[in-house]
Structure formats: structure tokens, C-alpha cells
Design a protein around this motif. Sequence first.
Motif, PDB file in Angstrom:
ATOM      1  N   ARG A 191      17.600  40.908  12.402  1.00  0.00           N
ATOM      2  CA  ARG A 191      18.074  42.290  12.356  1.00  0.00           C
ATOM      3  C   ARG A 191      19.599  42.253  12.358  1.00  0.00           C
ATOM      4  NH1 ARG A 191      13.512  45.165  13.153  1.00  0.00           N
ATOM      5  NH2 ARG A 191      14.644  47.145  13.269  1.00  0.00           N
ATOM      6  N   LEU A 192      20.171  42.677  11.242  1.00  0.00           N
ATOM      7  CA  LEU A 192      21.598  42.497  11.018  1.00  0.00           C
ATOM      8  C   LEU A 192      22.357  43.815  10.971  1.00  0.00           C
ATOM      9  CD1 LEU A 192      21.524  39.809   8.173  1.00  0.00           C
ATOM     10  CD2 LEU A 192      21.755  39.427  10.636  1.00  0.00           C
ATOM     11  N   ILE A 193      23.624  43.715  11.330  1.00  0.00           N
ATOM     12  CA  ILE A 193      24.582  44.806  11.132  1.00  0.00           C
ATOM     13  C   ILE A 193      25.149  44.625   9.729  1.00  0.00           C
ATOM     14  CG2 ILE A 193      26.742  45.833  11.930  1.00  0.00           C
ATOM     15  CD1 ILE A 193      26.125  44.345  14.644  1.00  0.00           C
ATOM     16  N   GLY A 194      25.097  45.664   8.908  1.00  0.00           N
ATOM     17  CA  GLY A 194      25.520  45.508   7.519  1.00  0.00           C
ATOM     18  C   GLY A 194      26.500  46.567   7.071  1.00  0.00           C
ATOM     19  N   GLN A 197      25.279  49.895   1.514  1.00  0.00           N
ATOM     20  CA  GLN A 197      24.536  49.192   0.481  1.00  0.00           C
ATOM     21  C   GLN A 197      25.258  49.120  -0.852  1.00  0.00           C
ATOM     22  OE1 GLN A 197      20.541  50.653   0.120  1.00  0.00           O
ATOM     23  NE2 GLN A 197      20.007  50.204   2.235  1.00  0.00           N
ATOM     24  N   ARG A 202      28.157  43.509   0.343  1.00  0.00           N
ATOM     25  CA  ARG A 202      26.753  43.686   0.734  1.00  0.00           C
ATOM     26  C   ARG A 202      25.828  43.369  -0.439  1.00  0.00           C
ATOM     27  NH1 ARG A 202      23.774  47.161   4.186  1.00  0.00           N
ATOM     28  NH2 ARG A 202      21.568  46.861   3.726  1.00  0.00           N
ATOM     29  N   PHE A 218      18.458  45.041   7.727  1.00  0.00           N
ATOM     30  CA  PHE A 218      19.732  45.676   8.072  1.00  0.00           C
ATOM     31  C   PHE A 218      19.416  46.997   8.764  1.00  0.00           C
ATOM     32  CE2 PHE A 218      20.850  42.872   4.557  1.00  0.00           C
ATOM     33  CZ  PHE A 218      22.028  42.296   5.010  1.00  0.00           C
ATOM     34  N   ASP A 219      19.479  46.994  10.091  1.00  0.00           N
ATOM     35  CA  ASP A 219      19.104  48.210  10.811  1.00  0.00           C
ATOM     36  C   ASP A 219      20.299  48.933  11.429  1.00  0.00           C
ATOM     37  OD1 ASP A 219      19.734  46.456  12.801  1.00  0.00           O
ATOM     38  OD2 ASP A 219      17.846  46.635  13.900  1.00  0.00           O
ATOM     39  N   THR A 220      21.500  48.406  11.217  1.00  0.00           N
ATOM     40  CA  THR A 220      22.715  49.080  11.666  1.00  0.00           C
ATOM     41  C   THR A 220      23.723  49.025  10.535  1.00  0.00           C
ATOM     42  OG1 THR A 220      22.346  48.389  13.953  1.00  0.00           O
ATOM     43  CG2 THR A 220      24.570  49.130  13.389  1.00  0.00           C
ATOM     44  N   SER A 221      24.347  50.159  10.219  1.00  0.00           N
ATOM     45  CA  SER A 221      25.295  50.212   9.108  1.00  0.00           C
ATOM     46  C   SER A 221      26.675  50.594   9.614  1.00  0.00           C
ATOM     47  CB  SER A 221      24.824  51.220   8.059  1.00  0.00           C
ATOM     48  OG  SER A 221      25.727  51.269   6.970  1.00  0.00           O
ATOM     49  N   ALA A 228      31.687  45.598  12.179  1.00  0.00           N
ATOM     50  CA  ALA A 228      30.498  44.747  12.262  1.00  0.00           C
ATOM     51  C   ALA A 228      30.728  43.597  13.236  1.00  0.00           C
ATOM     52  CB  ALA A 228      30.140  44.211  10.876  1.00  0.00           C
ATOM     53  N   ALA A 239      25.854  39.802  12.669  1.00  0.00           N
ATOM     54  CA  ALA A 239      26.502  40.263  11.443  1.00  0.00           C
ATOM     55  C   ALA A 239      26.871  39.071  10.572  1.00  0.00           C
ATOM     56  CB  ALA A 239      27.746  41.079  11.769  1.00  0.00           C
TER      57      ALA A 239
END
Length: 303
Positions: A191-194, A197, A202, A218-221, A228, A239
Motif C-alpha cells: 500500500r503506497l503513497i502516490g 495518476q 506516476r 496506491f491508497d494515499t495521494s 510523499a 512511498a
Amino acid sequence: MTLDDLRVFAAVCRAGSLSAAARELSCTQSAVSQHVKRLEREVGLSLVERHPRGVVPTPAGRMLSAAVTEGLGGIDHALRRIEGAARADGGSVRVTTGATTIRHFMSAAVVDFRRRFPRASLEFETATSSRGCFDALAAGRVDLAWITLGPTDRAVEQRPVVEVPWALAVSASSPLAAKDRVEPADLQDARLIGLPQNSTSRLQLGAWLGEAGIRPVFDTSVTDWDTAILLAELGLGLAVVPALPAWSGADHPDLRLIPIPALPALSVGWSVRSWDALSPLARAFTDAVTDHWRRQTAGARIE
């Protein structure tokens, strides 16, 4: 048809309404409407569709808007070059780039440039994506764009300056912090900070991981690399980011940047309408940034 008609029409297409264009141009909505109507009479076609909440260019309007943006951008760029030549070292350099670029890529160069050209004007326009930078170049609002490089269908010239390796940013308390390198497989289902899109970095990261069959979540933007990395340092996630030198070393004891050598490096550099058309002052600025960044990164690598 006049240049003013074309400038107003471009502003209407950019703003999406007559009233917004009027505010941008500091004139009345009626004056804006008259400019658009004059153009429509000249070409014999409707150029915008009027709706309760604004206007939308017709197919003919989109064609004209693209040509006007490109043409006026070239005129404005030429006028700035002429002005700069008349003012010698007192001209201006206008740059568009991301929010954190000056800190990571330009800080020392800006100081040196100011010492060399004390009368020069430096103007920075922040953009959230390469697309925004390309739009600013096409419209002639800026001379230079510092971006993450990648394929584009825009009429621009790109020059890479540095290849920035990727790293996994994690908190020092994370079980991953003890690793000396991360393989793409380690990111499967992570589960990544991204970044957004539509950002170039990215998109490139997603393409590279996809080729390796890796599907992270990617659950955090966030909107920039610094945010990040900060969230990762605080232990709020992982991240995958470029290994920016400012985040390495003793100043961030709670952060680990673990190399991901299997991922191709991120290419960062300049994008311009035409290198041959750049003013001497703009060229001097590109050289200053390029030289400083290369010296900065020569000895700053993730151990």
C-alpha cells in the motif's frame, strides 16, 4: 480580425466563460463578447457554444484556439527576447516547474545566477504536471520548463540533465528499514503513497511495475514528492520516490531511502519551445542549473 480579438478568444477558451475571461483581462463581459462575435463573423462559423454555466469551443473553435495559442506564444516569446536584448543583462527568465523543484534542483543555481545578473528578473510559475508546463510553454507565458521527461506529442524540445534513481521511502521503525535494496517483487500488494495518476513520474512508475507484473495499491495521494516522503518518514505509509539528496543523511534520522536498482532511473531536465530561440539570459540560467545539479549529485548517492 485583430490580435486583440485573438488574444481575447484564447482567454475565453482557457477560462471557460466570458465573465471569467473579462476578469482575467480587466475588461467588461460585453467587450469580450464583441471580440468573439467579430471573429465569428470573420470566419463565418460559430466558435463557441454558449451554455448557462459558460462556453465550450466548437470544433472550429478548438482548431482556432490551438493555432492562436501557438501563434501568440511565439509572438510573445519573440517580444520578450527583443526586450531582453534591449535591456542587456536586465531581461527576464520565466520558468514553469513543480512546487518542490527550486529546493531540490535550483536553489544554489538561483543564488549564483542572481549574483551574475543582478538586474535580471526571475519568474516562476508552479504547475502540477508536465501537461501544465507544456501548456505554459505553448501559450508563451514562460521560456523554460523543468520537468520529468517522457514521450510527448507537444511541439517542444527536451534535454535530459540528470537520471535520478528510485528509492523506497520508509520510516526507520519499519521492518523494511533493515533492507539494503528493494526488488520490484517486494512491492507486490504494498500500500503506497502516490502522486496524482496523471503525473509523468506516476505513469512511468506504473508502467515499469506493470512490466514486472507488480500491482501495488496506491491508497494515499499527494501532489508532490516531498509530501510523499514526509508521510513515509512519519510512518504513515511507503512511498516509491526519486532519491532526492536533500532527504538523505543525518538530517532525517527517522527516514530510510532504500534503493530500487531494478527500476530504470527517472529522467529529469529541460523542455523548451526551441533551443535556438532562447535568449542568452535563459540559456545562462539553464547552464547554471544544469552545472549545479550535476555537481550536487556527483557525490550524493544512496549508500
